[in-house]
Design a protein around this motif. Structure first.
Motif, PDB file in Angstrom:
ATOM      1  N   ALA B  14      38.205  22.655  69.470  1.00  0.00           N
ATOM      2  CA  ALA B  14      39.039  21.563  69.987  1.00  0.00           C
ATOM      3  C   ALA B  14      40.321  22.114  70.572  1.00  0.00           C
ATOM      4  O   ALA B  14      40.803  21.653  71.612  1.00  0.00           O
ATOM      5  N   ASN B  15      40.870  23.106  69.891  1.00  0.00           N
ATOM      6  CA  ASN B  15      42.089  23.731  70.380  1.00  0.00           C
ATOM      7  C   ASN B  15      41.862  24.346  71.756  1.00  0.00           C
ATOM      8  O   ASN B  15      42.649  24.151  72.675  1.00  0.00           O
ATOM      9  N   THR B  16      40.752  25.062  71.891  1.00  0.00           N
ATOM     10  CA  THR B  16      40.444  25.675  73.187  1.00  0.00           C
ATOM     11  C   THR B  16      40.246  24.598  74.253  1.00  0.00           C
ATOM     12  O   THR B  16      40.725  24.735  75.385  1.00  0.00           O
ATOM     13  N   ALA B  19      43.524  23.318  75.308  1.00  0.00           N
ATOM     14  CA  ALA B  19      44.195  24.305  76.149  1.00  0.00           C
ATOM     15  C   ALA B  19      43.633  24.259  77.563  1.00  0.00           C
ATOM     16  O   ALA B  19      44.366  24.323  78.545  1.00  0.00           O
TER      17      ALA B  19
ATOM     18  N   LEU C 136      50.143  23.953  71.274  1.00  0.00           N
ATOM     19  CA  LEU C 136      48.754  24.234  70.906  1.00  0.00           C
ATOM     20  C   LEU C 136      48.665  25.460  70.001  1.00  0.00           C
ATOM     21  O   LEU C 136      47.714  25.628  69.249  1.00  0.00           O
ATOM     22  N   LEU C 247      45.885  19.805  67.077  1.00  0.00           N
ATOM     23  CA  LEU C 247      44.864  20.810  67.327  1.00  0.00           C
ATOM     24  C   LEU C 247      45.430  22.221  67.294  1.00  0.00           C
ATOM     25  O   LEU C 247      44.757  23.179  67.650  1.00  0.00           O
ATOM     26  N   ARG C 249      46.742  25.943  66.611  1.00  0.00           N
ATOM     27  CA  ARG C 249      46.147  27.054  65.854  1.00  0.00           C
ATOM     28  C   ARG C 249      46.962  27.326  64.596  1.00  0.00           C
ATOM     29  O   ARG C 249      46.418  27.556  63.528  1.00  0.00           O
TER      30      ARG C 249
END
Lengths: 329, 190, 441
Positions: B14-16, B19, C136, C247, C249
């Motif tokens: 989800a993070n990717t 991004a 992020l 979301l 990291r």
């Protein structure tokens, strides 16, 4: 215990107070989105001047006809009262009722025109003169006056043709065959010629009933009468914001002449048409500023054989004809 | 444990994705972006001199001021941008001056010419002289946003209030819309 | 894309040249011939702020974000964050006068994507994207110490109170509404709402309209007890940051190692952004909650459609905020003789020579955009509302005290409350105390 009570009171007060303030802002933000009526404290107000002169108003509009011309610029009337109007490069001839009689196309944008007794049409383009005969066929194209030239007016007499060049601030005198004879109006203190002061392209020339040149020195609000050799014959000047004079940097923008030698003048800024007698005294007002659109440019004027004032209102795309009111005014 | 790694994996995915989404929007914007800078300016051809420039700027003293294209000026004695309509005499008397702050300086040059200069310290950008000059004169006086003053707000408050919609964003290399010969100043630079 | 940029550039050059070469004859008129040797003065045209300084702003932004993230995640120092925050307040706020701003940049990006006439400066794209990317990776450290609006409010937090949960949730919907409305306005070319109602920009510039100053002043006043009200209940960029942060990291943690549930940090957050442990067992039957959840899930598309429809109904009043639509209406009323008064706007339009049919066509096009935009606007709000319902009805296990990833601004206030890792603290005793407290109230 007391302390906390005070604290709570303070907190609630702050919240209530700020919410009230924010609500006020919200309401005023929504309200301020409505358009505010204009109220300009720095209004440039010339209404007083626009209304002055009503007592001199002795002309009324008797007729008008529409033009299909969004680039209408030059106006002329011949001895048979036919009306010539330019539209960009095009030249149209109308009768008094506004019926289109004939058209032709010139070699460039027509900035001014005049018609002689033989119905030859002299068209001043930006830097040259284009001549059409009575059948609208090109007769001649006179030599170009160069890139500095910017022609604004042309007056055709029995033998001479005077061309006003606002770019070089002189009047060129030609014979009818297109030979350049001399230039008139360069500053010459020995001859008392003041020199033309033309800050913007409004520079008109006329020929009076004796065949002499009148040039409108718009920067000085002055009418100047010249002999053919370029020496100054006479002049009059009226600089004033009020009705009896001219103001701004280049007025009157356009002019025409009545048979008795009186001048029909058209101004920019305060759009109005007036008549000044041969020595410059205000005689009559033909049209007041409220008879023109607010943002219109100065109107071209001409006089026909019935001494009616023909007006080219380019903004409204109309020819408007004014006539002296009947009876006492 | 397996539960946890699956969760970690999903989260990283989800993070990717986020991004990529941000990168995608930014990429699209960069595609149509300009490396330069935009500033606000008003087009004098559209200006109607409503005075909103003087009162709607976020600065207490507007960033808009009158400029003078000397190349267009007629240097007239009877200057409709300088003199009050119907001024009793053509001189520097305060009662004869059109400008509400007396920001126009009139200097005699030679017969019959007078020079007019704008004192920017005094000018408030109301456009009264612009209207006078435009009505009777050449339009050598006109309003321009002064970039030493302008804060370059993201949404210019004057632009929003401008009834003629004369404001636009222009490249910072050509920050003025000038008239007369002065207009050539920015034509040559591109 | 490159082509289009070139095209715009060339058109612009042509426009300028056309202006010079074919200018009005009035403009190319010869000046008087002076005999006294007088020379015309040169018109002074002061240059705008240099482009390199705009790039410097971007550099400062990246540097500040890096430092903020380092202070929040590694150094764990509220003091450092505070100093950086004050610096940002001075630099981006008072020095740069609040304009260049990531919050407002959302509109520039949207406007650029929807309007071909606007070539967005690269620096503005950077201000939009860089904080999101940082978030992020590290959470909302932008809010902690870089955003001048956040900083202005953070310095006035005096006696923060905890708001009831339901109120927090309800007010928390406003930023979504504000974001959606701002995007709709920017996309249709109706203007930049966020900039228009920026409460603190007046302070940064030492001047604004009376109402705006008042708005800012009351915001700050409210901010003394309800901490950072703009960030929590208005900021549209905060919505995006919230999503990114969920979301992220990495994220700031209250405790340097493991939480011992000592409850010391419980009241440390002025923004109600600390998630507390919830008891493991549910008070209701599993089937019941599943039934409710599925009901909400089924309801979601219905809500989205209904509110999308509602949004599209608003397109007429909303479109009136656009200059051309309002002008078209005034012109129409005037032409029908229903509006006698001429405004500066109608006068300017009539002088412009543009035809009314052109104006009407433009206004209709804008209204059409508002109609499509209204559907999306309403649908988006419906989705937000549904998700909120679902998230409220889903039970989430929470065992320790933890910063809420979405809401936490990484301000670091909670660090000092955590006893873990501090010398001379008896953690066992603290734990017992907390358990006692939990048991006996």
């Amino acid at each position: 215990m007391r302390q906390t009570k005070n604290d709570k009171f303070l907190t609630v007060t702050i919240i209530v107070l700020s919410l009230a303030g924010l609500t006020y802002f919200g309401v005023s933000a929504i309200q301020s989105d409505h358009r505010i009526q204009r109220d300009n404290p720095f209004e440039y107000n010339i209404d007083n001047f626009a209304q002055s002169g009503a007592s001199y108003l002795s002309y009324e509009q008797v007729h008008d006809f529409p033009l299909q011309a969004d680039q209408a610029h030059a106006l002329g009337v011949d001895d048979w009262d036919r009306i010539y109007v330019s539209d960009g490069n095009k030249i149209d001839m109308y009768d008094e009722q506004g019926r289109l009689l004939q058209s032709a196309t010139a070699a460039g944008f027509i900035r001014a025109l005049d018609v002689d007794v033989n119905k030859n049409i002299y068209l001043a383009l930006e830097s040259a003169v284009d001549v059409l005969d009575s059948t609208f066929t090109r007769q001649a194209m006179w030599p170009d006056l160069g890139s500095l030239a910017f022609l604004t007016s042309i007056a055709v007499g029995d033998t001479d043709v005077y061309v006003a060049d606002a770019g070089q601030q002189v009047v060129w005198r030609y014979d009818k065959a297109g030979h350049l004879l001399n230039k008139i109006g360069e500053k010459d203190d020995s001859q008392d010629v003041p020199g033309f002061l033309i800050p913007s392209p409004y520079f008109d020339v006329l020929i009076d009933s004796d065949g002499y040149l009148w040039a409108v020195n718009t920067g000085r609000h002055q009418f100047e009468n010249y002999l053919p050799d370029g020496s100054l014959r006479s002049s009059w000047q009226k600089s004033s914001m009020s009705i009896d004079g001219f103001s701004g940097c280049c007025n009157p923008a356009h002019a025409a002449m009545l048979p008795d030698g009186a001048f029909v003048t058209s101004e920019k800024g305060l759009l109005r048409i007036k008549i000044h007698n041969a020595i410059g005294e205000l005689q009559a007002v033909v049209a007041m500023p409220d008879q023109f659109d607010n943002d219109a440019d100065a109107v071209e004027v001409a006089v026909n054989s019935k001494e009616q004032i023909i007006v080219l209102d380019a903004k409204r795309q109309q020819v408007r004809i004014f006539q002296k009111k009947e009876g006492p005014t | 444990m397996a539960e946890k790694t699956r969760r970690e994996f999903l989260k990283s995915g989800a993070n990717t994705a986020a991004a990529l989404a941000v990168g995608g929007v930014a990429g699209l914007a960069i595609g149509i972006a300009d490396r330069g800078k935009l500033v606000w300016q008003l087009d004098p051809e559209l200006c109607i001199q409503c005075e909103k420039c003087a009162t709607n700027c976020v600065l207490p003293e507007s960033a808009v001021k009158c400029v003078h294209s000397y190349s267009m000026c007629g240097y007239c004695d009877l200057c409709s941008g300088y003199l009050e309509p119907g001024a009793k005499s053509r001189d520097t008397g305060a009662e004869n001056q059109l400008c509400p702050t007396g920001a126009i300086q009139r200097t005699f040059i030679e017969d019959p010419y007078f020079e007019y200069q704008i004192d920017k310290e005094l000018c408030i950008g109301c456009g009264k002289c612009v209207k006078g000059c435009g009505a009777f004169g050449n339009g050598s006086l006109y309003l321009q946003v002064q970039h030493d003053r302008c804060l370059n707000c993201n949404e210019c408050a004057i632009a929003r209030a401008c009834p003629a919609q004369a404001y636009k964003r222009v490249p910072a290399e050509t920050p003025y819309i000038l008239r007369g010969e002065e207009a050539g100043r920015y034509a040559a630079s591109i | 894309m490159l082509m289009s940029r070139f095209f715009i550039h060339n058109v612009f050059i042509l426009f300028i040249l056309a202006h010079v070469v074919f200018a009005d004859p009035v403009q190319r008129f010869p000046k008087p011939d002076f005999e006294s040797g007088y020379e015309r003065p040169i018109l002074q045209t002061p240059d705008p702020r240099a482009l390199t300084l705009e790039y410097l702003d971007v550099f400062v932004l990246v540097a500040a974000l890096s430092l903020a993230s380092y202070f929040a995640l590694r150094k764990r120092s509220r003091r450092h964050i505070f100093v950086l925050m004050v610096f940002s307040l001075i630099y981006f706020g008072f020095w740069r006068k609040g304009c260049i701003c990531s919050i407002g940049s959302v509109q520039n990006v949207v406007y650029a994507l929807f309007s071909h006439a606007y070539a967005i400066p690269l620096t503005v794209v950077a201000f939009f994207a860089v904080p999101l990317i940082f978030t992020l990776f590290f959470g909302r450290t932008f809010c902690a110490a870089v955003c001048p609006l956040g900083a202005a409010q953070d310095v006035v937090v005096l006696k923060p109170i905890a708001l009831p949960g339901w109120l927090n949730q309800m007010l928390g919907i406003i930023p979504y509404l504000y974001l959606a409305l701002s995007v709709l306005f920017a996309a249709t070319g109706a203007g930049f709402l966020i900039c228009r109602y920026d409460p603190f920009v007046g302070f940064f510039r030492f001047g604004a309209s009376f109402n705006l100053i008042l708005f800012g002043a009351f915001m700050l006043l409210l901010g003394t007890v309800v901490a950072r009200p703009y960030c929590r209940f208005l900021c549209p960029y905060g919505v995006l940051l919230n999503w990114m942060s969920r979301l992220s990291r990495k994220h700031l943690s209250i405790t340097p190692s493991d939480c011992i549930n000592c409850r010391l940090c419980e009241a440390s957050c002025p923004f109600d952004a600390i998630n507390k442990p919830v008891e493991a067992e549910l008070h209701e039957k599993r089937e019941k909650s599943i039934r409710r959840l599925s009901f909400y899930l089924v309801l979601t598309p219905v809500i989205i459609l209904a509110s999308g429809w509602g949004g599209s109904l608003l397109h007429i009043p909303l479109s009136r905020s656009h200059f051309s639509v309002r002008l078209a209406k005034e012109i129409k009323l005037q032409d029908e003789g229903k509006l006698r008064l001429a405004t500066d706007e109608t006068d300017a339009f009539r002088a412009s020579g543009k035809s009314t049919s052109e104006l009407y066509a433009e206004a209709r096009d804008i209204q059409r955009r508002f109609k499509v935009g209204g559907w999306i606007f309403g649908g988006f709000l419906g989705l937000v509302f549904s998700l909120k319902l679902i998230s409220l009805s889903v039970f989430r296990k929470q065992e320790i005290y933890e910063a809420d990833r979405g809401d936490c601004y990484s301000c670091g206030r909670c660090f000092s409350y955590c006893p873990v890792g501090k010398e001379g603290v008896d953690l066992e005793k603290l734990k017992e105390k907390a358990e006692d407290k939990a048991k006996f109230g």
